[in-house]
Design an enzyme around this catalytic site. Structure first.
Site, PDB file in Angstrom:
ATOM      1  N   GLU A 161       4.797 -87.577 -74.318  1.00  0.00           N
ATOM      2  CA  GLU A 161       4.875 -86.304 -73.596  1.00  0.00           C
ATOM      3  C   GLU A 161       3.494 -85.807 -73.165  1.00  0.00           C
ATOM      4  OE1 GLU A 161       6.837 -87.177 -76.050  1.00  0.00           O
ATOM      5  OE2 GLU A 161       8.848 -86.420 -75.677  1.00  0.00           O
ATOM      6  N   LEU A 172      13.345 -88.800 -71.316  1.00  0.00           N
ATOM      7  CA  LEU A 172      13.691 -87.919 -70.204  1.00  0.00           C
ATOM      8  C   LEU A 172      13.597 -88.653 -68.864  1.00  0.00           C
ATOM      9  CD1 LEU A 172      14.022 -84.961 -69.117  1.00  0.00           C
ATOM     10  CD2 LEU A 172      11.520 -84.835 -69.173  1.00  0.00           C
ATOM     11  N   GLY A 227      12.331 -88.545 -75.293  1.00  0.00           N
ATOM     12  CA  GLY A 227      13.698 -88.090 -75.538  1.00  0.00           C
ATOM     13  C   GLY A 227      14.585 -89.145 -76.166  1.00  0.00           C
ATOM     14  N   LYS A 236      17.274 -98.265 -65.317  1.00  0.00           N
ATOM     15  CA  LYS A 236      16.305 -97.169 -65.524  1.00  0.00           C
ATOM     16  C   LYS A 236      15.946 -97.048 -67.000  1.00  0.00           C
ATOM     17  CE  LYS A 236      16.211 -95.847 -61.189  1.00  0.00           C
ATOM     18  NZ  LYS A 236      15.008 -96.038 -60.360  1.00  0.00           N
ATOM     19  N   ARG A 237      16.116 -98.131 -67.704  1.00  0.00           N
ATOM     20  CA  ARG A 237      15.770 -98.197 -69.132  1.00  0.00           C
ATOM     21  C   ARG A 237      16.475 -97.098 -69.925  1.00  0.00           C
ATOM     22  NH1 ARG A 237      14.707-102.075 -66.384  1.00  0.00           N
ATOM     23  NH2 ARG A 237      12.690-103.141 -66.375  1.00  0.00           N
ATOM     24  N   GLU A 253      14.055 -88.593 -79.685  1.00  0.00           N
ATOM     25  CA  GLU A 253      14.745 -87.343 -80.060  1.00  0.00           C
ATOM     26  C   GLU A 253      16.247 -87.594 -80.219  1.00  0.00           C
ATOM     27  OE1 GLU A 253      13.023 -85.011 -76.709  1.00  0.00           O
ATOM     28  OE2 GLU A 253      12.363 -83.645 -78.285  1.00  0.00           O
ATOM     29  N   ARG A 285       2.282 -87.316 -70.072  1.00  0.00           N
ATOM     30  CA  ARG A 285       3.019 -86.882 -68.869  1.00  0.00           C
ATOM     31  C   ARG A 285       2.813 -85.392 -68.582  1.00  0.00           C
ATOM     32  NH1 ARG A 285       2.945 -91.620 -68.907  1.00  0.00           N
ATOM     33  NH2 ARG A 285       4.520 -92.935 -69.881  1.00  0.00           N
ATOM     34  N   LEU A 316      12.275 -88.859 -65.722  1.00  0.00           N
ATOM     35  CA  LEU A 316      11.122 -88.156 -65.139  1.00  0.00           C
ATOM     36  C   LEU A 316      11.327 -87.899 -63.646  1.00  0.00           C
ATOM     37  CD1 LEU A 316       8.428 -90.194 -67.065  1.00  0.00           C
ATOM     38  CD2 LEU A 316       8.970 -87.784 -67.444  1.00  0.00           C
TER      39      LEU A 316
HETATM   40  C1  1HE Z   1      12.323 -94.332 -65.529  1.00  0.00           C
HETATM   41  C2  1HE Z   1      11.908 -93.916 -66.809  1.00  0.00           C
HETATM   42  C3  1HE Z   1      11.977 -92.528 -67.101  1.00  0.00           C
HETATM   43  C4  1HE Z   1      11.670 -96.049 -66.696  1.00  0.00           C
HETATM   44  N1  1HE Z   1      12.443 -91.709 -66.141  1.00  0.00           N
HETATM   45  N2  1HE Z   1      12.779 -93.476 -64.600  1.00  0.00           N
HETATM   46  N3  1HE Z   1       9.345 -91.256 -70.877  1.00  0.00           N
HETATM   47  C5  1HE Z   1       8.289 -92.041 -70.587  1.00  0.00           C
HETATM   48  O1  1HE Z   1       7.207 -91.571 -70.292  1.00  0.00           O
HETATM   49  C6  1HE Z   1       8.551 -93.522 -70.622  1.00  0.00           C
HETATM   50  C7  1HE Z   1       8.462 -94.084 -69.231  1.00  0.00           C
HETATM   51  N4  1HE Z   1       8.891 -95.488 -69.187  1.00  0.00           N
HETATM   52  C8  1HE Z   1       8.147 -96.510 -69.633  1.00  0.00           C
HETATM   53  O2  1HE Z   1       7.117 -96.351 -70.267  1.00  0.00           O
HETATM   54  C9  1HE Z   1       8.622 -97.898 -69.314  1.00  0.00           C
HETATM   55  O3  1HE Z   1       9.571 -97.800 -68.249  1.00  0.00           O
HETATM   56  C10 1HE Z   1       9.288 -98.649 -70.496  1.00  0.00           C
HETATM   57  C11 1HE Z   1       8.235 -99.017 -71.541  1.00  0.00           C
HETATM   58  C12 1HE Z   1      10.405 -97.819 -71.143  1.00  0.00           C
HETATM   59  C13 1HE Z   1       9.979 -99.932 -69.959  1.00  0.00           C
HETATM   60  O4  1HE Z   1       9.005-100.692 -69.221  1.00  0.00           O
HETATM   61  P1  1HE Z   1       9.499-101.819 -68.182  1.00  0.00           P
HETATM   62  O5  1HE Z   1       8.274-102.488 -67.649  1.00  0.00           O
HETATM   63  O6  1HE Z   1      10.552-102.661 -68.814  1.00  0.00           O
HETATM   64  O7  1HE Z   1      10.266-101.024 -66.999  1.00  0.00           O
HETATM   65  P2  1HE Z   1       9.641-100.207 -65.755  1.00  0.00           P
HETATM   66  O8  1HE Z   1       9.332-101.172 -64.640  1.00  0.00           O
HETATM   67  O9  1HE Z   1       8.553 -99.304 -66.191  1.00  0.00           O
HETATM   68  O10 1HE Z   1      10.880 -99.286 -65.329  1.00  0.00           O
HETATM   69  C14 1HE Z   1      12.057 -99.842 -64.749  1.00  0.00           C
HETATM   70  C15 1HE Z   1      12.700 -98.757 -63.905  1.00  0.00           C
HETATM   71  O11 1HE Z   1      13.095 -97.684 -64.749  1.00  0.00           O
HETATM   72  C16 1HE Z   1      11.723 -98.160 -62.888  1.00  0.00           C
HETATM   73  O12 1HE Z   1      12.501 -97.732 -61.783  1.00  0.00           O
HETATM   74  P3  1HE Z   1      12.528 -98.588 -60.408  1.00  0.00           P
HETATM   75  O13 1HE Z   1      13.449 -97.812 -59.523  1.00  0.00           O
HETATM   76  O14 1HE Z   1      11.087 -98.636 -59.936  1.00  0.00           O
HETATM   77  O15 1HE Z   1      13.047 -99.946 -60.795  1.00  0.00           O
HETATM   78  C17 1HE Z   1      11.204 -96.929 -63.620  1.00  0.00           C
HETATM   79  O16 1HE Z   1      10.736 -95.920 -62.739  1.00  0.00           O
HETATM   80  C18 1HE Z   1      12.464 -96.487 -64.321  1.00  0.00           C
HETATM   81  N5  1HE Z   1      12.160 -95.655 -65.494  1.00  0.00           N
HETATM   82  N6  1HE Z   1      11.501 -94.998 -67.507  1.00  0.00           N
HETATM   83  C19 1HE Z   1      12.813 -92.178 -64.927  1.00  0.00           C
HETATM   84  N7  1HE Z   1      11.627 -92.046 -68.298  1.00  0.00           N
HETATM   85  C20 1HE Z   1      13.620 -83.210 -73.088  1.00  0.00           C
HETATM   86  S1  1HE Z   1      11.972 -83.538 -73.217  1.00  0.00           S
HETATM   87  C21 1HE Z   1      11.766 -85.225 -73.479  1.00  0.00           C
HETATM   88  C22 1HE Z   1      10.412 -85.624 -73.002  1.00  0.00           C
HETATM   89  C23 1HE Z   1      10.292 -87.097 -72.783  1.00  0.00           C
HETATM   90  O17 1HE Z   1      11.202 -87.860 -72.949  1.00  0.00           O
HETATM   91  S2  1HE Z   1       8.743 -87.598 -72.270  1.00  0.00           S
HETATM   92  C24 1HE Z   1       8.850 -89.322 -72.182  1.00  0.00           C
HETATM   93  C25 1HE Z   1       9.338 -89.819 -70.846  1.00  0.00           C
END
Ligand code: 1HE
Length: 253
Positions: free
Chosen positions: A132, A64, A109, A26-27, A112, A135, A66
């Site tokens: 953020e 975070l 996060g 889940k990265r 952060e 999203r 998500l």
């Molecule tokens: C996740 C998450 C996550 C991946 N929550 N499951 N964060 C984001 O908006 C970033 C979202 N993630 C991404 O942009 C990409 O995943 C990455 C650039 C980090 C990596 O890409 P990649 O192609 O290597 O991986 P992927 O295919 O996108 O993800 C692999 C799996 O990880 C997949 O799950 P699967 O069950 O389909 O294999 C994704 O759903 C899962 N995954 N990122 C849940 N973030 C306290 S406030 C803080 C506010 C924030 O942090 S906002 C930013 C949130």
């Protein structure tokens, strides 16, 4: 309490504790279980002189979780954010300096979390973003306070509005990281830094991580008062005299 695999692995190596976020499928997205494990560790760390925090897989942290977040109510979000604030404060204001090693995504996060550590090493593959706005949410892990102090409010605002990604080299230029190293070289380099930190007096290290950022937030006169009080406290430690004498006598033996 739901059962879950261990999210954060801990290994002790001499004076250093090595922590690894371990949810690469889940990265290394930060779910409640991961943040709780980080909080528990940093609130009461083992007897070590420095900590190295890295992550399994190609990405430091996707921020975070998500999937977990999507069903939270407004009230849940306040409590959730407070939980992150407490956990990340335990890192920033803990007794033990922490070196973060980052590669791949350091986003939301994840950024952060990194900003709560004291020394940041980025491998060349690292990139930094705050998605953020994309999203429909906001910072919640202290980024408004910590990342703005690192790189400036204007840059954070622009990153959040436009979805800009900073590369590792750019992140070093703007002050988000201290070092950029080749891919694969981060862990060894961070251990070198951690051993240097571990060789300092522990009481000085504690003051550096606990007093310095607080003093920097004070007004001029209060800051200078706090600085001289901290200086006096440090000088009252016997170890200070021993260390200074060792330096002064270094050519005599
Ligand atoms: C996740 C998450 C996550 C991946 N929550 N499951 N964060 C984001 O908006 C970033 C979202 N993630 C991404 O942009 C990409 O995943 C990455 C650039 C980090 C990596 O890409 P990649 O192609 O290597 O991986 P992927 O295919 O996108 O993800 C692999 C799996 O990880 C997949 O799950 P699967 O069950 O389909 O294999 C994704 O759903 C899962 N995954 N990122 C849940 N973030 C306290 S406030 C803080 C506010 C924030 O942090 S906002 C930013 C949130």
């Amino acid at each position: 309490m739901p059962q879950h695999a261990v999210r954060v692995n801990v290994a002790l190596e001499g004076p250093i504790a090595r922590l690894r976020l371990d949810r690469p499928a889940k990265r290394n997205a930060l779910d409640d279980a991961t943040v709780a494990e980080l909080h528990r560790f940093f609130a009461d760390p083992p007897d070590v002189r420095a900590i190295v925090l890295d992550a399994a897989g190609d990405h430091f942290c996707a921020g975070l979780d998500l999937a977990e977040h999507v069903s939270r109510t407004t009230r849940d979000v306040t409590a959730h954010s407070k939980g992150w604030h407490e956990a990340f404060d335990a890192i920033q204001f803990g007794k033990v300096p922490t070196v973060a090693v980052m590669r791949g995504a350091v986003v939301g996060g994840g950024f952060e979390l990194a900003s709560a550590t004291h020394v940041r090493v980025a491998e060349r593959s690292a990139f930094f973003a705050l998605p953020e706005g994309q999203r429909g949410i906001f910072l919640g892990g202290g980024g408004s306070v910590r990342i703005t102090r690192l790189i400036g409010t204007s840059r954070v605002l622009e990153m959040m509005l436009t979805g800009r990604r900073y590369s590792a080299e750019e992140a070093e230029r703007i002050g988000a990281v201290h070092y950029v190293v080749d891919d694969g070289a981060g862990a060894a380099f961070a251990m070198e830094l951690a051993l240097k930190i571990a060789a300092n007096a522990a009481h000085s290290n504690a003051a550096i991580v606990q007093a310095l950022p607080r003093i920097a937030d004070m007004a001029h006169a209060e800051g200078l008062y706090a600085e001289r009080t901290t200086a006096a406290l440090m000088a009252s430690e016997d170890e200070s005299r021993v260390r200074i004498a060792e330096f002064l006598n270094r050519k005599r033996s």
